[in-house]
Motif scaffolding. Sequence first.
Motif, short mmCIF file in Angstrom:
data_model
loop_
_atom_site.label_atom_id
_atom_site.label_comp_id
_atom_site.label_asym_id
_atom_site.label_seq_id
_atom_site.Cartn_x
_atom_site.Cartn_y
_atom_site.Cartn_z
N GLU A 134 -11.95 -0.69 -2.29
CA GLU A 134 -12.96 0.32 -2.64
C GLU A 134 -14.37 -0.27 -2.53
OE1 GLU A 134 -13.87 3.61 -6.12
OE2 GLU A 134 -12.29 2.12 -6.44
N LYS A 135 -14.55 -1.48 -3.07
CA LYS A 135 -15.85 -2.15 -3.01
C LYS A 135 -16.31 -2.34 -1.56
CE LYS A 135 -16.31 -6.53 -3.16
NZ LYS A 135 -16.27 -7.92 -3.26
N CYS A 136 -15.36 -2.67 -0.69
CA CYS A 136 -15.68 -2.91 0.73
C CYS A 136 -15.67 -1.63 1.56
CB CYS A 136 -14.67 -3.90 1.31
SG CYS A 136 -14.75 -5.54 0.59
N ASN A 137 -15.19 -0.55 0.97
CA ASN A 137 -15.03 0.72 1.68
C ASN A 137 -14.14 0.56 2.92
OD1 ASN A 137 -15.36 3.51 1.89
ND2 ASN A 137 -17.07 3.28 3.31
N VAL A 138 -13.03 -0.13 2.70
CA VAL A 138 -12.04 -0.37 3.75
C VAL A 138 -10.69 0.12 3.24
CG1 VAL A 138 -10.84 -2.12 5.12
CG2 VAL A 138 -13.29 -2.37 4.66
N VAL A 139 -10.05 0.97 3.99
CA VAL A 139 -8.74 1.51 3.63
C VAL A 139 -7.66 0.54 4.10
CG1 VAL A 139 -7.10 3.41 4.03
CG2 VAL A 139 -9.55 3.89 3.72
N MET A 140 -6.72 0.23 3.22
CA MET A 140 -5.56 -0.56 3.62
C MET A 140 -4.57 0.39 4.29
SD MET A 140 -4.99 -3.04 0.31
CE MET A 140 -5.04 -1.68 -0.87
N ALA A 141 -4.19 0.08 5.51
CA ALA A 141 -3.24 0.89 6.27
C ALA A 141 -1.90 0.17 6.26
CB ALA A 141 -3.75 1.11 7.69
N LEU A 142 -1.00 0.63 5.43
CA LEU A 142 0.30 -0.03 5.24
C LEU A 142 1.22 0.31 6.40
CD1 LEU A 142 2.25 -1.65 3.44
CD2 LEU A 142 2.82 0.52 2.31
N GLU A 143 1.60 -0.72 7.15
CA GLU A 143 2.43 -0.51 8.33
C GLU A 143 3.91 -0.62 7.98
OE1 GLU A 143 3.17 -2.44 12.72
OE2 GLU A 143 1.11 -2.24 11.97
N ASP A 144 4.69 0.27 8.59
CA ASP A 144 6.14 0.16 8.55
C ASP A 144 6.50 -1.00 9.48
OD1 ASP A 144 5.09 1.97 10.61
OD2 ASP A 144 7.16 2.10 11.29
N HIS A 145 6.96 -2.08 8.91
CA HIS A 145 7.13 -3.28 9.74
C HIS A 145 8.40 -4.03 9.36
CE1 HIS A 145 5.17 -5.90 12.65
NE2 HIS A 145 5.55 -6.94 11.94
N ALA A 169 -0.97 5.17 5.17
CA ALA A 169 0.10 4.71 6.06
C ALA A 169 -0.43 4.45 7.46
CB ALA A 169 1.19 5.77 6.14
N ASN A 170 0.09 3.42 8.07
CA ASN A 170 -0.08 3.17 9.51
C ASN A 170 1.31 3.29 10.11
OD1 ASN A 170 -1.36 2.29 11.98
ND2 ASN A 170 -0.25 0.38 11.69
N ALA A 171 1.54 4.37 10.82
CA ALA A 171 2.86 4.63 11.38
C ALA A 171 2.99 3.99 12.75
CB ALA A 171 3.10 6.13 11.47
N ASP A 172 3.77 2.95 12.82
CA ASP A 172 4.10 2.32 14.10
C ASP A 172 5.45 2.91 14.52
OD1 ASP A 172 5.23 0.61 16.07
OD2 ASP A 172 3.92 -1.02 15.43
N ILE A 173 5.42 3.83 15.47
CA ILE A 173 6.64 4.56 15.79
C ILE A 173 7.75 3.65 16.31
CG2 ILE A 173 5.50 6.77 16.10
CD1 ILE A 173 5.75 6.34 19.13
N GLY A 174 7.39 2.56 16.94
CA GLY A 174 8.42 1.61 17.37
C GLY A 174 9.12 0.98 16.18
#
Length: 185
Positions: A134-145, A169-174
Amino acid sequence: MKMGITVYGAHLLVPEEGRTVSKIIQAAAHVGFDGIDLGYYWGEDRKSEFEEAKKVADGEGIAIANYIVGNNFGNAAAENRLDAEIDKVKNALEEAALFNCKTLRVFGGGYNLDWAEYSPRIAEALAACVETAEKCNVVMALEDHGALCKNSTQQLFYINQVNSPYLRANADIGNFWFPGDELPI
């Protein structure tokens, strides 16, 4: 549509000997990519490399689109080094902000570990990073890995547990298809 590549894939465009992040950026731009996700591959003098990477990206006309951290909260918890792994992600959030990246790809990890025992600890680790995000204004994109974040059900567990606009979410379809055993449709 714009096309991007991760530094993890783009590093293969540059011979290992003498490989730098700036050379990786140049190679990705010359192939025709519009953006590159940075992280990893930094040398000893990160601060000067950051400045050089920004200059090269600007000069080549390629965007530094996102940032990546090679974290593994699950295995870090199992090995009693979770605080250091949380610090690693917090540091990467700050680095992402230096590059004006709005997202940081993060990972749950937890290879060969029990879901019931380690998924709550992974959720706690993600939550511990929210204030910095939040302080950095950066969203964590959690990858399915794979491991304990290998499909949409597991991704949504963490997102719902943390309940913050700074974890998405970061959806990595592979990865949904293999190892998640979930069709990406």
